[in-house]
Design an enzyme around this catalytic site. Structure first.
Site, PDB file in Angstrom:
ATOM      1  CD  GLU A  47      -2.794   1.018   2.597  1.00 46.76           C
ATOM      2  OE1 GLU A  47      -2.316   0.498   3.629  1.00 46.76           O
ATOM      3  OE2 GLU A  47      -3.931   1.508   2.553  1.00 46.76           O
ATOM      4  CE  LYS A 120      -7.525   0.685   3.667  1.00 54.93           C
ATOM      5  NZ  LYS A 120      -6.342   1.387   4.231  1.00 54.93           N
ATOM      6  CB  CYS A 160      -4.077  -1.928   4.725  1.00 56.08           C
ATOM      7  SG  CYS A 160      -3.064  -1.605   6.176  1.00 56.08           S
TER       8      CYS A 160
HETATM    9  N1  LIG Z   1      -3.419   1.637   6.203  1.00 52.33           N
HETATM   10  C1  LIG Z   1      -4.209   0.909   6.973  1.00 52.33           C
HETATM   11  O1  LIG Z   1      -5.308   0.524   6.596  1.00 52.33           O
HETATM   12  C2  LIG Z   1      -3.669   0.581   8.342  1.00 52.33           C
HETATM   13  C3  LIG Z   1      -4.474  -0.495   9.042  1.00 52.33           C
HETATM   14  C4  LIG Z   1      -3.929  -0.838  10.381  1.00 52.33           C
HETATM   15  O2  LIG Z   1      -2.834  -0.456  10.759  1.00 52.33           O
HETATM   16  C5  LIG Z   1      -4.771  -1.658  11.256  1.00 52.33           C
HETATM   17  O3  LIG Z   1      -4.362  -1.863  12.410  1.00 52.33           O
HETATM   18  O4  LIG Z   1      -5.835  -2.133  10.841  1.00 52.33           O
END
Ligand SMILES: NC(=O)CCC(=O)C(=O)O
Length: 276
Positions: A47, A120, A160
């Protein structure tokens, strides 16, 4: 008669992207090349591989239209040059909401053609008194689940924070490969990253390919790294803990099919009536 594809060599690339766009793109190119030379047929970038700026609004100014822009051209060219399938981490694409972008993951075939794009869906929000993130301030949330069809089977795209929402991965068709390019925070990653990756792999009896950011970035942000490839039994096939590099592994698709026969949990799913 064409032979069944039984294995896939995959690479999850880890970066420590900073605020210099050209430097980040040069690093991405070098690492993708290294992965291709090491035999990877499917390479995944993390990402925000293109930029981890101090001011997150900088990314919005870079948002490009779907189907045309410098990041899409860069990724397409890389896939074609090295003859690989390339998951382009995430890139910023235009949304209709003023001042916002989509955080989009694109998959390219070895001919450089974009085979699938995913925005996303779950936008990260976190505040532990030290770090504060609110992606919804600069991002629009996608609302479509995306699968791509690869020589190795169906691939479910995610990004993520999506990892915390298992229902995203349970939509048909049942994927063989899951991708989750990430920039997981150090604070949450230490406890949750591997746990979530292995859980999503096991419950879907699928391979998880999860490239991450792993180090210190402008503005004091620290990411957890531990880019990982996990097999459908929950075993970690490869992991790159910190700094630039890659997790590289050979995925056995016959083993994956055997596991689904031995443990037909996907066929035992029940859909609940919440009124009952
Ligand atoms: N960039 C993100 O989506 C971070 C996600 C993240 O750190 C989490 O704990 O969930």
């Amino acid at each position: 008669m064409s032979q069944a594809v039984t294995h896939l060599t995959a690479a999850a690339i880890q970066m420590v992207s900073g605020g210099d766009l050209s430097a980040n793109l040069a690093t991405a190119r070098r690492l993708v090349r290294d992965a291709a030379l090491a035999g990877a047929e499917l390479v995944a970038l993390p990402e925000y591989f293109y930029l981890m700026p101090e001011d997150e609004t900088e990314r919005v100014a870079l948002a490009e239209p779907a189907g045309g822009g410098r990041f899409e051209a860069f990724l397409s060219e890389l896939a074609r040059e090295f003859g690989i399938w390339l998951l382009g981490g995430t890139i910023p694409t235009q949304s209709n909401e003023p001042g916002k972008m989509y955080n989009s993951s694109l998959l390219f075939g070895p001919d450089g053609i974009c085979r699938q794009r995913y925005h996303k869906m779950h936008l990260f929000g976190f505040d532990n008194g030290v770090e504060h993130y609110q992606e919804s301030a600069t991002m629009s949330a996608g609302d479509l689940v995306a699968s791509a069809y690869t020589p190795w089977g169906a691939l479910r795209m995610s990004v993520c924070y999506d990892l915390r929402f298992p229902e995203l991965y349970r939509q048909a068709p049942a994927p063989v490969l899951l991708t989750a390019p990430a920039a997981f925070t150090y604070a949450t990653g230490e406890k949750h990253w591997e746990l979530l990756l292995r859980a999503r792999a096991v419950e879907n009896l699928a391979f998880m390919i999860a490239p991450g950011q792993g180090g210190h970035h402008p503005g004091g942000r620290r990411t957890w790294g531990h880019s990982m490839i996990v097999d459908p039994w929950g075993d970690v096939l490869a992991c790159h803990a910190e700094g630039e590099g890659m997790a590289l592994a050979k995925l056995d698709l016959v083993y994956q099919a055997e596991l689904r026969q031995r443990l037909p949990a996907l066929q035992h799913r029940r859909l609940f009536n919440t009124d009952a």
